[in-house]
Design a protein around this motif. Structure first.
Motif, PDB file in Angstrom:
ATOM      1  N   ILE A   1       0.846  -1.195   0.000  1.00  0.00           N
ATOM      2  CA  ILE A   1       0.000   0.000   0.000  1.00  0.00           C
ATOM      3  C   ILE A   1       0.882   1.246   0.000  1.00  0.00           C
ATOM      4  CG2 ILE A   1      -1.671   1.303   1.366  1.00  0.00           C
ATOM      5  CD1 ILE A   1      -2.886  -1.375   2.126  1.00  0.00           C
TER       6      ILE A   1
ATOM      7  N   GLY B   1       3.014   1.768  -2.321  1.00  0.00           N
ATOM      8  CA  GLY B   1       4.298   1.149  -2.676  1.00  0.00           C
ATOM      9  C   GLY B   1       5.149   1.996  -3.596  1.00  0.00           C
ATOM     10  N   GLY B   2       4.572   3.080  -4.111  1.00  0.00           N
ATOM     11  CA  GLY B   2       5.350   4.037  -4.895  1.00  0.00           C
ATOM     12  C   GLY B   2       6.000   3.387  -6.109  1.00  0.00           C
TER      13      GLY B   2
ATOM     14  N   ILE C   1      -0.642  -0.656  -4.595  1.00  0.00           N
ATOM     15  CA  ILE C   1      -1.743   0.307  -4.653  1.00  0.00           C
ATOM     16  C   ILE C   1      -1.146   1.684  -4.381  1.00  0.00           C
ATOM     17  CG2 ILE C   1      -3.973   0.978  -3.666  1.00  0.00           C
ATOM     18  CD1 ILE C   1      -4.049  -1.881  -4.712  1.00  0.00           C
ATOM     19  N   ASP C   2      -1.301   2.588  -5.324  1.00  0.00           N
ATOM     20  CA  ASP C   2      -0.728   3.932  -5.110  1.00  0.00           C
ATOM     21  C   ASP C   2      -1.531   4.941  -5.937  1.00  0.00           C
ATOM     22  OD1 ASP C   2       2.324   4.826  -3.960  1.00  0.00           O
ATOM     23  OD2 ASP C   2       1.272   6.277  -5.234  1.00  0.00           O
ATOM     24  N   PRO C   3      -1.790   6.136  -5.360  1.00  0.00           N
ATOM     25  CA  PRO C   3      -2.557   7.137  -6.122  1.00  0.00           C
ATOM     26  C   PRO C   3      -1.748   7.821  -7.220  1.00  0.00           C
ATOM     27  CG  PRO C   3      -2.013   7.971  -3.923  1.00  0.00           C
ATOM     28  CD  PRO C   3      -1.528   6.557  -3.971  1.00  0.00           C
TER      29      PRO C   3
ATOM     30  N   ASP D   1      -6.132   4.249  -3.593  1.00  0.00           N
ATOM     31  CA  ASP D   1      -5.579   4.533  -2.266  1.00  0.00           C
ATOM     32  C   ASP D   1      -6.273   3.665  -1.240  1.00  0.00           C
ATOM     33  OD1 ASP D   1      -8.030   5.683  -1.823  1.00  0.00           O
ATOM     34  OD2 ASP D   1      -7.304   7.723  -2.061  1.00  0.00           O
ATOM     35  N   LEU D   2      -5.935   3.888   0.020  1.00  0.00           N
ATOM     36  CA  LEU D   2      -6.494   3.039   1.066  1.00  0.00           C
ATOM     37  C   LEU D   2      -8.011   3.100   1.082  1.00  0.00           C
ATOM     38  CD1 LEU D   2      -3.935   3.514   3.919  1.00  0.00           C
ATOM     39  CD2 LEU D   2      -5.022   1.348   3.308  1.00  0.00           C
TER      40      LEU D   2
ATOM     41  N   HIS E   1       4.632   1.102   4.113  1.00  0.00           N
ATOM     42  CA  HIS E   1       5.906   1.764   4.461  1.00  0.00           C
ATOM     43  C   HIS E   1       5.829   3.232   4.087  1.00  0.00           C
ATOM     44  CE1 HIS E   1       8.317  -2.291   3.989  1.00  0.00           C
ATOM     45  NE2 HIS E   1       7.445  -2.307   4.985  1.00  0.00           N
ATOM     46  N   GLY E   2       5.932   4.099   5.093  1.00  0.00           N
ATOM     47  CA  GLY E   2       5.986   5.536   4.823  1.00  0.00           C
ATOM     48  C   GLY E   2       4.661   6.126   4.394  1.00  0.00           C
ATOM     49  N   VAL E   3       3.559   5.520   4.764  1.00  0.00           N
ATOM     50  CA  VAL E   3       2.239   5.978   4.327  1.00  0.00           C
ATOM     51  C   VAL E   3       1.377   6.458   5.495  1.00  0.00           C
ATOM     52  CG1 VAL E   3       0.117   5.272   3.132  1.00  0.00           C
ATOM     53  CG2 VAL E   3       2.321   4.399   2.354  1.00  0.00           C
TER      54      VAL E   3
ATOM     55  N   ILE F   1       0.941  10.111   6.321  1.00  0.00           N
ATOM     56  CA  ILE F   1       0.304  11.094   5.435  1.00  0.00           C
ATOM     57  C   ILE F   1      -1.186  10.848   5.201  1.00  0.00           C
ATOM     58  CG2 ILE F   1       2.372  11.844   4.190  1.00  0.00           C
ATOM     59  CD1 ILE F   1       1.908   9.765   2.103  1.00  0.00           C
ATOM     60  N   VAL F   2      -1.724   9.723   5.689  1.00  0.00           N
ATOM     61  CA  VAL F   2      -3.166   9.502   5.490  1.00  0.00           C
ATOM     62  C   VAL F   2      -3.950  10.343   6.504  1.00  0.00           C
ATOM     63  CG1 VAL F   2      -2.869   7.197   4.526  1.00  0.00           C
ATOM     64  CG2 VAL F   2      -3.193   7.465   7.000  1.00  0.00           C
TER      65      VAL F   2
END
Ligand SMILES: C[S@@+](CC[C@H](N)C(=O)[O-])C[C@H]1O[C@@H](n2cnc3c(N)ncnc32)[C@H](O)[C@@H]1O
Length: 233
Positions: free
Chosen positions: A28, A30-31, A49-51, A78-79, A97-99, A102-103
């Motif tokens: 999620i 994952g860039g 999954i990435d916007p 996105d989530l 990782h690293g998400v 920012i949500v």
């Protein structure tokens, strides 16, 4: 260090639902696929999954170059739209990782991730650690900013960060059992890169030092990031 822990998680996935040793992994946010492609290189199926369409395009190129395009699927989303893209309860392993920094709602995000995992599935969670940013600002000579961040973790527009206790508690509320918490980059961001680059053997020695402190709880408040492995019972 995160990769070492993740490889352990993947190796422990029991014969996956379709009877082979291939895990079903969702990355999620994952860039560009820094982790996803390495996971696929071990033979696992990964859905990123990435916007960001740009990130997904870079993911596609990286997967092609590494000959794992058949195992890597990029999905724009996105989530909030996760279950339009993947079935609930389907993943053996989720990477986030690293998400969470920012949500909008980290607690809701973790509940969604729990629902994406099959029972017994595992989450690999990497988040920013709250106290490190205070140390980093002070080390850079920005003492006023460091002072402000002591009382207000969002001062100056700093993204959300967590203490080990906070993130463990939010994971528990979302139904996870935390199995490990590791300190990531305790020293690496404080040491001038010239010291690491110029001194022969310094980089290896730094990695060894980071590995030695990663599972010592007293170093968690100094780490730039926390890596947690948590299981959906
Ligand atoms: C800091 S990057 C981390 C990338 C990668 N996971 C890594 O560790 O290198 C954050 C990523 O999360 C994505 N993102 C932002 N908001 C998101 C959301 N609501 N759901 C899923 N991904 C999101 C961004 O597009 C970006 O690729």
């Amino acid at each position: 260090m995160v990769w070492d822990a993740l490889q352990g998680v993947l190796a422990a996935v029991p014969d996956a639902s379709d009877g082979d040793k291939t895990a079903s992994v969702i990355d999620i946010g994952g860039g560009t696929g820094g982790f996803a492609v390495r996971v696929a290189e071990l033979g696992h199926r990964v859905t990123v999954i990435d916007p960001s369409p740009d990130a997904l395009a870079a993911l596609g190129r990286r997967a092609d170059e590494s000959d794992v395009a058949d195992l890597v699927t990029g999905q724009q989303g996105d989530l909030a739209s996760l279950f339009d893209l993947v079935p609930e309860g389907s993943a053996d392993v989720v990477l986030c990782h690293g998400v969470l920094e920012i949500v909008d709602d980290p607690a809701a995000a973790l509940r969604t991730i729990a629902a994406a995992l099959r029972p017994g599935g595992t989450l690999s969670l990497l988040v920013g650690q709250r106290h490190a940013v205070v140390v980093a600002r002070a080390m850079a000579g920005h003492f006023g900013q460091a002072r402000a961040l002591l009382d207000d973790p969002a001062a100056g527009g700093v993204t959300r960060r967590f203490t080990a206790d906070e993130i463990t508690s939010v994971l528990g509320d979302a139904g996870f059992e935390v199995s490990t918490v590791h300190a990531v980059r305790v020293f690496a961001d404080l040491v001038p890169s010239s010291l690491v680059d110029l001194e022969p053997g310094a980089a290896d020695a730094l990695v060894e030092l980071e590995q030695a402190v990663a599972d010592r709880p007293e170093y968690l408040p100094l780490a730039t990031q926390l890596h947690l492995i948590a299981v959906r019972p």
